[in-house]
Design a protein around this motif. Structure first.
Motif, short mmCIF file in Angstrom:
data_model
loop_
_atom_site.label_atom_id
_atom_site.label_comp_id
_atom_site.label_asym_id
_atom_site.label_seq_id
_atom_site.Cartn_x
_atom_site.Cartn_y
_atom_site.Cartn_z
N ASP A 107 11.16 1.98 7.29
CA ASP A 107 10.24 2.82 6.52
C ASP A 107 8.78 2.50 6.82
OD1 ASP A 107 11.88 4.51 5.09
OD2 ASP A 107 11.90 3.29 3.27
N ILE A 108 7.91 3.46 6.53
CA ILE A 108 6.50 3.23 6.28
C ILE A 108 6.37 3.05 4.77
CG2 ILE A 108 4.22 4.34 6.19
CD1 ILE A 108 4.87 5.59 8.91
N VAL A 148 2.43 -0.66 6.79
CA VAL A 148 2.29 -0.85 5.35
C VAL A 148 0.84 -0.59 4.96
CG1 VAL A 148 1.87 -3.35 5.57
CG2 VAL A 148 2.72 -2.41 3.40
N GLY A 149 0.66 0.03 3.80
CA GLY A 149 -0.67 0.28 3.26
C GLY A 149 -0.76 -0.23 1.84
N PHE A 150 -1.94 -0.71 1.47
CA PHE A 150 -2.14 -1.31 0.16
C PHE A 150 -3.24 -0.57 -0.59
CE2 PHE A 150 -0.69 -4.72 2.99
CZ PHE A 150 0.40 -5.20 2.28
N LEU A 201 2.17 -10.04 9.01
CA LEU A 201 2.38 -8.62 9.27
C LEU A 201 1.90 -8.23 10.66
CD1 LEU A 201 1.21 -7.26 5.80
CD2 LEU A 201 3.55 -7.17 6.68
N LEU A 202 0.61 -8.49 10.94
CA LEU A 202 0.00 -7.97 12.15
C LEU A 202 0.43 -8.70 13.41
CD1 LEU A 202 -3.68 -7.63 10.84
CD2 LEU A 202 -1.85 -5.96 10.67
N VAL A 203 0.50 -10.03 13.33
CA VAL A 203 0.75 -10.84 14.52
C VAL A 203 2.24 -11.10 14.71
CG1 VAL A 203 0.22 -12.99 15.71
CG2 VAL A 203 -1.53 -11.90 14.28
N ASP A 204 2.88 -11.69 13.69
CA ASP A 204 4.30 -12.03 13.83
C ASP A 204 5.18 -10.79 13.88
OD1 ASP A 204 3.43 -14.63 13.67
OD2 ASP A 204 3.99 -14.89 11.57
N GLY A 209 -1.46 -3.00 9.18
CA GLY A 209 -1.75 -3.03 7.75
C GLY A 209 -2.96 -2.18 7.43
N ILE A 210 -2.84 -1.31 6.45
CA ILE A 210 -3.95 -0.45 6.02
C ILE A 210 -4.48 -0.95 4.69
CG2 ILE A 210 -4.68 1.88 5.43
CD1 ILE A 210 -2.46 2.96 7.18
#
Length: 260
Positions: A107-108, A148-150, A201-204, A209-210
């Motif tokens: 999912d997004i 993913v967005g926060f 999130l971004l590296v591993d 990420g938003i």
């Protein structure tokens, strides 16, 4: 029934709220209709303002830039989940596992903590906002979440940033004393790592990420949607502003599949 469209983006403008760092965003008019026959605005600033997407390069050297984020991660089916949080709240694994609609593999995910309603040049949004627990960030990676967005200030909790004693901080030492008074603990005890969710999130995980999701986030919450969030194709870019669209089938029958 007709599809419904939701804009999950805060407006970008001069004097908009900005994460407490420098430089800021400055806009100036260089040409006017009455004088020049055209209207033109100059823009000066960094990409990490307003609703924007971070690239892995933002937090770790020799990692992918924003142009290297694969397109299949930037569009697809997912959910907008309501996970209300108060001051310094943490989005946990339990929150994600019990979210409605259920978060499915691939999912997004857009997370509505309610802090987008506090969006403004104030401590309530930037210093006292919510963040995701590092273990919950690992949970998203393990479930192969695409993006993913926060609906709050950053991919990480504010007390896991340079606002307190991390990295180039503390830029806001009063938060350290305030946290000690309210909890009896040093924030470094509860948030020992500098921006761990960013790195997980971004590296591993390669999961973009938003930050600062907003707009019609409340209206879209609790629904399964098709999302589109496209940054600039900027080689060497550490991030980019994005405009996020959530498209909802009222019958909840549409599902878009993408491959990697």
């Amino acid at each position: 029934m007709a599809l419904k469209f939701y804009d999950l983006t805060h407006a970008f403008h001069q004097f908009m709220p900005e994460w407490p760092s420098s430089p800021g965003v400055n806009l100036s008019v260089s040409k006017y209709h009455a004088r020049d026959g055209v209207f033109e605005i100059n823009w000066d600033g960094i990409m990490h303002r307003g609703t924007h997407m971070d690239a892995a390069l933002h937090v770790t050297e020799n990692t992918p830039d924003v142009a290297e984020i694969p397109l299949w991660r930037l569009c697809g089916t997912g959910v907008v989940v309501s996970i209300p949080k108060e001051k310094w709240g943490l989005v946990t694994i339990d929150d994600l596992e019990n979210a409605t609609p259920a978060i499915e593999e691939g999912d997004i995910v857009m997370i509505n903590t309610g802090f987008h309603r506090k969006w403004g040049d104030n401590d309530d949004y930037f210093s006292y906002g919510a963040g995701i627990d590092p273990e919950a960030a690992k949970w998203l990676v393990e479930r192969k979440i695409k993006l993913v967005g926060f609906g709050h200030q950053a991919n990480d909790h504010p007390l896991a940033t340079k606002l307190v004693d991390h990295g180039l901080g503390p830029t806001h030492p009063h938060l350290i004393e305030e946290y000690k008074r309210e909890t009896g603990r040093d924030p470094k005890e509860d948030f020992p790592e500098w921006e761990p969710a960013h790195k997980t999130l971004l590296v591993d995980g390669g999961v973009p990420g938003i930050e600062n999701v907003g707009g019609e986030l409340d209206e879209a919450s609790g629904q399964r949607c098709f999302f589109l969030a496209l940054p600039w194709r900027w080689e060497g870019g550490d991030g980019s502003g994005v405009r996020i669209f959530a498209i909802v089938d009222p019958d909840q029958e549409f599902r878009f599949e993408t491959g990697d």
